[in-house]
Design an enzyme around this catalytic site. Structure first.
Site: not given
Length: 366
Positions: A39, A330, A333
């Protein structure tokens, strides 16, 4: 004679005007850039999957060039977006799920959120493309490159000049080893032996990439997971100090990854591998945030729970206003700004500890 000189003066003026008005775009340093990861660098491959690990909704992408959510787990760019720009590409490298035709000749991004080195990693979150699956997708791309360029020799000559970025391992801890309620790995392996298992699997996939044309590898170490808002919410007594029980396994893995880089450089002399010390750069940012313009290191700009550390951004949830002051976007990340710093240090190393043995700019020019 006077008419002849006047004519050439007009031509010279025209050339100067055109030269000032239009800059000739230089070619990229390398013909293509292939990206494997999770991600941290996924740019949309998970958008069509049945997965919780998706970022194709507002407020993700709020500061992206468009701006709109693209599937990137950031308010803007990821590290590989910045590196693609540094390499000289006009556009960011397209996601495998979206790329078609001759677009593949500039490279492909195969990264998938929740993906790991181990195939079972992240399965509690739903569908994802594992490292082995990403490599299989690359093999499909290679067959297309052969068709476009006409034969295997032309394809091999083309691919050996490209940069291959690989950044995996985070989820093998976050969404595997650190989740005993879902996975047995922490009971089956010691911290040391688990890192060995990951490195062995990692090496197998790298050898496959090598067998199918890859020669310039940038292997990105696992970041400081214990410093994320999620880790702080779980195990930091003061809500600020990085959690060592998460960071220690990551350092062990990174040390083994660095050793593997040196071993592969010895074993495969016609290839070049380098280690990117994302962990070290991130630790430096956390330790001295003001030097980089950050004021918040222990909370997420967008998230739920203690300091935004329990969940990623909820759909439609307004993020913080001062996003450039936050290290984390977040629970897991980094922000666009933090990604940019890490990417620039990877591309042009500022200190000898940023990379080992060379930075991506040097790798690209080999």
């Amino acid at each position: 004679m006077e008419s002849y000189l006047r004519k050439w003066c007009l031509v010279l003026v025209l050339v100067l005007v055109l030269g000032l008005g239009f800059k000739v775009k230089a070619e990229p340093i390398v013909p293509c850039y292939f990206i494997f990861g999770d991600s941290l660098v996924d740019n949309g491959n998970n958008n069509g999957l049945a997965s919780i690990a998706r970022a194709d909704y507002y407020p993700y992408g709020i500061d992206f060039d468009t701006p709109r959510p693209t599937g990137r787990f950031s308010n803007g760019k990821t590290t590989v977006d910045v590196i693609a720009t540094e390499l000289g590409f006009d556009n960011y490298i397209p996601a495998y799920s979206d790329v078609s035709g001759e677009q593949i000749l500039q490279g492909v991004n195969y990264a998938s959120a929740a993906a790991g080195i181990r195939d079972e990693t992240g399965q509690q979150l739903g569908q994802r493309v594992t490292f082995s699956g990403q490599v299989r997708n690359y093999l499909n791309t290679v067959s297309q490159v052969v068709q476009i360029l006409g034969d295997e020799y032309a394809a091999a000559d083309y691919l050996k000049r490209c940069v291959y970025s690989v950044g995996l391992g985070s989820n093998d801890y976050l969404n595997n080893y650190f989740m005993p309620q879902y996975y047995a790995t922490s009971r089956q392996y010691s911290i040391e032996s688990y890192a060995d298992d990951l490195i062995n699997r990692y090496s197998d996939q790298l050898n496959l990439l090598y067998n199918y044309g890859a020669r310039k590898f940038a292997l990105v170490g696992v970041g400081a997971i214990g410093c994320s808002p999620n880790a702080l919410a779980q195990g930091s007594l003061d809500g600020r100090t990085c959690v060592e029980r998460f960071n220690l396994p990551n350092r062990i893995f990174n040390n083994k990854l660095r050793n593997m880089v040196h071993q592969l450089n010895n074993d495969l002399p016609d290839a070049k591998f380098t280690y990117i010390n994302a962990y070290g750069v991130f630790q430096e940012i956390i330790a001295n945030p003001s030097a980089y313009g950050f004021t918040v290191t222990n909370a997420a700009c967008c998230g739920v729970g203690r300091n935004g550390g329990q969940l990623t951004c909820l759909p439609g949830q307004p993020p913080c206003q001062n996003r450039d002051e936050y290290v984390f976007w977040d629970a897991f990340h980094p922000t666009d700004k933090a990604n940019t710093i890490i990417a620039q240090r990877s591309f042009n190393a500022r200190t000898s500890s940023d990379v080992d043995p060379i930075d991506i700019a040097t790798l690209a020019r080999l």
